[in-house]
Design an enzyme around this catalytic site. Sequence first.
Site, PDB file in Angstrom:
ATOM      1  N   LYS A 115      -2.079  -1.367  -4.026  1.00  0.00           N
ATOM      2  CA  LYS A 115      -2.951  -0.192  -4.008  1.00  0.00           C
ATOM      3  C   LYS A 115      -2.125   1.068  -4.068  1.00  0.00           C
ATOM      4  O   LYS A 115      -1.167   1.152  -3.297  1.00  0.00           O
ATOM      5  CB  LYS A 115      -3.737  -0.260  -2.701  1.00  0.00           C
ATOM      6  CG  LYS A 115      -4.573   0.914  -2.395  1.00  0.00           C
ATOM      7  CD  LYS A 115      -5.219   0.690  -1.063  1.00  0.00           C
ATOM      8  CE  LYS A 115      -5.999   1.939  -0.721  1.00  0.00           C
ATOM      9  NZ  LYS A 115      -6.476   1.900   0.621  1.00  0.00           N
TER      10      LYS A 115
ATOM     11  N   LYS B 143       0.859  -1.187   0.000  1.00  0.00           N
ATOM     12  CA  LYS B 143       0.000   0.000   0.000  1.00  0.00           C
ATOM     13  C   LYS B 143       0.892   1.232   0.000  1.00  0.00           C
ATOM     14  O   LYS B 143       1.662   1.458   0.938  1.00  0.00           O
ATOM     15  CB  LYS B 143      -0.910  -0.003   1.221  1.00  0.00           C
ATOM     16  CG  LYS B 143      -1.766   1.248   1.296  1.00  0.00           C
ATOM     17  CD  LYS B 143      -2.828   1.132   2.372  1.00  0.00           C
ATOM     18  CE  LYS B 143      -3.667   2.398   2.424  1.00  0.00           C
ATOM     19  NZ  LYS B 143      -4.739   2.297   3.414  1.00  0.00           N
TER      20      LYS B 143
HETATM   21  C1  PBG Z   1      -7.825   3.387   5.256  1.00  0.00           C
HETATM   22  C2  PBG Z   1      -7.996   3.221   3.788  1.00  0.00           C
HETATM   23  C3  PBG Z   1      -7.720   4.164   2.779  1.00  0.00           C
HETATM   24  C4  PBG Z   1      -8.178   3.603   1.580  1.00  0.00           C
HETATM   25  C5  PBG Z   1      -8.694   2.340   1.879  1.00  0.00           C
HETATM   26  N1  PBG Z   1      -8.564   2.102   3.245  1.00  0.00           N
HETATM   27  C6  PBG Z   1      -7.173   5.546   2.852  1.00  0.00           C
HETATM   28  C7  PBG Z   1      -5.852   5.812   3.403  1.00  0.00           C
HETATM   29  O1  PBG Z   1      -5.020   4.922   3.600  1.00  0.00           O
HETATM   30  O2  PBG Z   1      -5.624   6.988   3.705  1.00  0.00           O
HETATM   31  C8  PBG Z   1      -8.126   4.293   0.246  1.00  0.00           C
HETATM   32  C9  PBG Z   1      -9.112   3.850  -0.772  1.00  0.00           C
HETATM   33  C10 PBG Z   1      -9.343   4.774  -1.896  1.00  0.00           C
HETATM   34  O3  PBG Z   1      -8.672   5.809  -2.086  1.00  0.00           O
HETATM   35  O4  PBG Z   1     -10.255   4.467  -2.677  1.00  0.00           O
HETATM   36  N2  PBG Z   1      -6.703   2.869   5.850  1.00  0.00           N
END
Ligand code: PBG
Length: 331
Positions: A255, A200
């Site tokens: 992601k 991530k």
């Molecule tokens: C929370 C989380 C996030 C996303 C999914 N779970 C945001 C972040 O890490 O700040 C992002 C998903 C998206 O942008 O569609 N931990």
Amino acid sequence: MIDRKYPNTRLRRLRRNSNLIKLVSENTINSSDLIQPIFIKENLNGTESIESMPDIKRFDIDSALKEIEEIVESGINTIAIFPVIDPEKKDIKGSEAVKNDNFISTAISKIKDEFPEIILIADVALDPYTTHGHDGIILNDNVDNDLTIEILVEQALVLANSGADIIAPSDMMDGRIKSIRSALENANFKDTILLSYAAKYNSKFYGPFRDAVESASSLGKSSKETYQMNTANINEAMHEVALDIKEGADIVMVKPAMPYLDVIQSIKKNFMIPTFAYQVSGEYCMLKLAINNGWLDSDVMLESLISIKRSGADAILTYAAKEISKEIIKR
Ligand code: PBG
């Protein structure tokens, strides 16, 4: 390469009509490959739109159930739910996240009661619950890894207990998969699946999501760079994935998706385990905004998803899942 030259080789022979094109197509997208994320909001009546995410809404539980019925009818089997929590319930430790009958667990059990067949994914992370908008507990100005894991383990148990099929830690703390896996085993949740947000990235493409879950203003200018990955790295992604598999992840996820196709491909090739990709809010909204303005043809959405499939993803979380599924079935 095979040594055949024109006119023996005419690659256009197989592009003469759409049936031929489909016959030799190397990749396809099926509804069963798509996962629809939905936002459910506490103390909401009905639905409300999200300014930075065209055509996406926040739902109260009742309207979410109706929406899920439509999602299922469109051919989608899997949803990921994200809660928007009453600001009064947020605190610096995200205490609400570990309460047994909190909003998300009530929603999960209602959804599973009504749609027992649906595969339900629930995020593990504290950002919807903290006043500072970070995914964990802050100690001496830093998100503390080990303190955070203790809370995440409790959060995961609450989610498993309410009936979530897949628990998805999205927090990027080191070692959390191992702790959550052993807690689940000890509590006899032996079939609860762990989908690790393994690679991530610390991406600016999450902006609209943070609006959607109303954590953007809490986070302010603060960054998640001390736990999410440097966008310049790929070797580190392999390291993250190797650790998560060893710690007990069943599925790993990359992601965002489209700016990281090299990462998806490399993970799939090296580890040969179920690999998902998350087409995040910013990717969706770029395309959707251009489509809605008539600047891009609506087929770009499907093209973006097939490119993610081609890179090696087995399934894709995308805000366009329902819409694309209806589209695929029509074709
Ligand atoms: C929370 C989380 C996030 C996303 C999914 N779970 C945001 C972040 O890490 O700040 C992002 C998903 C998206 O942008 O569609 N931990």
